[in-house]
Design an enzyme around this catalytic site. Structure first.
Site, PDB file in Angstrom:
ATOM      1  N   CYS A 114       0.213   3.315   5.926  1.00 46.65           N
ATOM      2  CA  CYS A 114       0.569   1.978   6.395  1.00 46.65           C
ATOM      3  C   CYS A 114       0.535   1.012   5.221  1.00 46.65           C
ATOM      4  CB  CYS A 114      -0.391   1.516   7.483  1.00 46.65           C
ATOM      5  SG  CYS A 114      -2.131   1.439   6.948  1.00 46.65           S
ATOM      6  N   CYS A 156       0.807  -1.223   0.000  1.00 49.81           N
ATOM      7  CA  CYS A 156       0.000   0.000   0.000  1.00 49.81           C
ATOM      8  C   CYS A 156       0.842   1.276   0.000  1.00 49.81           C
ATOM      9  CB  CYS A 156      -0.935   0.013   1.203  1.00 49.81           C
ATOM     10  SG  CYS A 156      -1.975  -1.456   1.327  1.00 49.81           S
ATOM     11  N   HIS A 207      -9.622   2.324  -1.865  1.00 49.13           N
ATOM     12  CA  HIS A 207      -8.176   2.148  -1.721  1.00 49.13           C
ATOM     13  C   HIS A 207      -7.615   1.190  -2.767  1.00 49.13           C
ATOM     14  CE1 HIS A 207      -4.264   1.333  -0.172  1.00 49.13           C
ATOM     15  NE2 HIS A 207      -4.578   0.272   0.562  1.00 49.13           N
TER      16      HIS A 207
END
Length: 428
Positions: free
Chosen positions: A414, A97, A383
């Site tokens: 994160c 990510c 996301h």
């Protein structure tokens, strides 16, 4: 011969960004590839800043987390399929990510060292078109058949194929070291930090409301380009309230009493792409472009989550920013109170709240919620893993510019594997 002097680091300007609206998986972008989405975002950036000319950009850096074998050279193929000069070098990187933000950092470092004058960084991900692997037993048989020295040996190998071997290996949302999904890890962290359901639902509702308000005031007009019939993020729910979210059933942490994490306070699987234009001040000045902000610091950290998280400790899978940010601020001589805006990637509402609590526990102080994710974040936008960092950089830079005067913004992302990527943007 006199020794070669090391180059003096230059300031790196964030000129702007462009992304496609993010879509829920298996929705409008179900048949769109990583390359198609990333090309659409890049073409939007090229059109907005007039980057069509020869050598307009020094290089393109991008990546994806869920990649087919055909995506092995994703960034370069994206360039070749776009309106950017085909002679623009490009390369891929991947850090789960954190990919989008790490791509920005990689490009910015070359600009700072004077190796290039400008670059585009970004990322894309499609959860709809996740790669399906060949069943491992079938793979072994096929490899044995390929290595066979005779037709008979090849046929004997292939004769061992059974119907069960035809079932594909489907990607799992689970950490290889623990077997737990990201949501299950986040649930462990939420319990360790005492994060409540009420706090999570309030944060999620605020994300949707703030994103909706930003769209309504035209904030995203220069940041989002329509794609496949979408002009806004599909996951956006302007009418979200804590009361409505409180009615949803928990989906993570069901193995423990009083689970708190629901589909409403967790990000959905998402498809999308985002890009950011970075440059030296000289490059921007020569083209009459005014920087939105400058990238002035960054830090990456990792935690030993297989031991810390599974044991119920505070060092969870998504808690590396709790270490990256203090280190970065100490090196830069800054405190949390020095930031006008704070952007924390919302993988889960519980993870955001645990990170804020960890910063406070480590002596950084509390984050003013009126400065946190003021235009909404991942809980509302969705996301697409590798696209999120670029989305946040472009959004924060535009928010700082919108304020008019000097300002400073913090970014915290994160990532799977127990990693975290953080950065600082500043505006004179």
């Amino acid at each position: 011969m006199s020794p070669v002097q090391p180059p003096v680091a230059r300031r790196v300007a964030v000129i702007g960004g462009t992304r496609v609206p993010f879509a829920r998986s298996d929705g409008p972008y179900a048949t769109a590839s990583n390359q198609e989405m990333l090309t659409a975002a890049l073409d939007g950036l090229v059109a907005r800043f007039g980057l069509q000319g020869p050598g307009a950009v020094g290089e393109f850096v991008g990546g994806a987390v869920l990649k087919h074998s055909r995506d092995f050279n994703l960034a370069r193929e994206t360039v070749l399929g776009s309106t950017l000069d085909a002679r623009t070098p490009a390369y891929d990187l991947q850090q789960a990510c954190g990919t989008g933000l790490q791509a920005v950092i990689a490009a910015a470092n070359k600009i700072a060292l004077g190796q290039i004058e400008s670059a585009v960084a970004g990322g894309a991900d499609t959860a709809s078109d996740a790669p399906l692997g060949v069943n491992d037993l079938l793979r072994r048989i096929l490899l044995e058949a390929r290595r066979a020295k005779s037709a008979g040996a090849r046929l004997r190998a292939l004769a061992r194929v059974r119907p069960a071997h035809l079932v594909p290996d489907i990607p799992r949302n689970a950490e290889p070291r623990t077997g737990l999904s990201m949501g299950e890890h986040a649930a462990v962290t939420a319990r360790a930090w005492g994060v409540t359901r009420k706090e999570q639902d309030a944060l999620a509702a605020a994300s949707h409301q703030r994103l909706a308000a930003a769209y309504e005031r035209g904030f995203f007009q220069d940041l989002v380009v329509p794609f496949r019939g979408l002009a806004r993020d599909q996951n956006l729910r302007p009418g979200s309230t804590p009361a409505k979210l409180a009615a949803l059933k928990p989906v993570f942490g069901l193995d423990a009493p009083d689970p708190t994490m629901t589909a409403g306070n967790s990000t959905p699987l998402t498809d999308g792409a985002a890009t950011v234009l970075l440059a030296s001040e000289e490059w921007a000045r020569a083209r009459g472009l005014r920087p939105l902000a400058y990238l002035t610091a960054h830090e990456t950290a990792a935690v030993d989550f297989p031991h810390g998280d599974v044991a119920g400790g505070e060092d969870g899978l998504l808690m590396a920013p709790a270490y990256a940010v203090p280190r970065m601020l100490e090196r830069a001589g800054l405190a949390l109170a020095d930031f006008d805006l704070v952007e924390v990637h919302e993988a889960f509402a519980s993870q955001v709240l645990a990170t804020l609590a960890a910063w406070e526990k480590r002596g950084l102080g509390a984050v003013d919620r009126d400065r946190l994710n003021v235009a909404g974040s991942s809980l509302a936008t969705g996301h697409p893993f590798a696209a999120t960092g670029a989305r946040i950089v472009a959004t924060l830079a535009a928010l700082l510019a919108e304020r008019g005067g000097p300002g400073r913004g913090l970014i915290s992302v994160c990532a799977a594997g127990g990693q975290g990527v953080t950065a600082v943007l500043e505006r004179d």
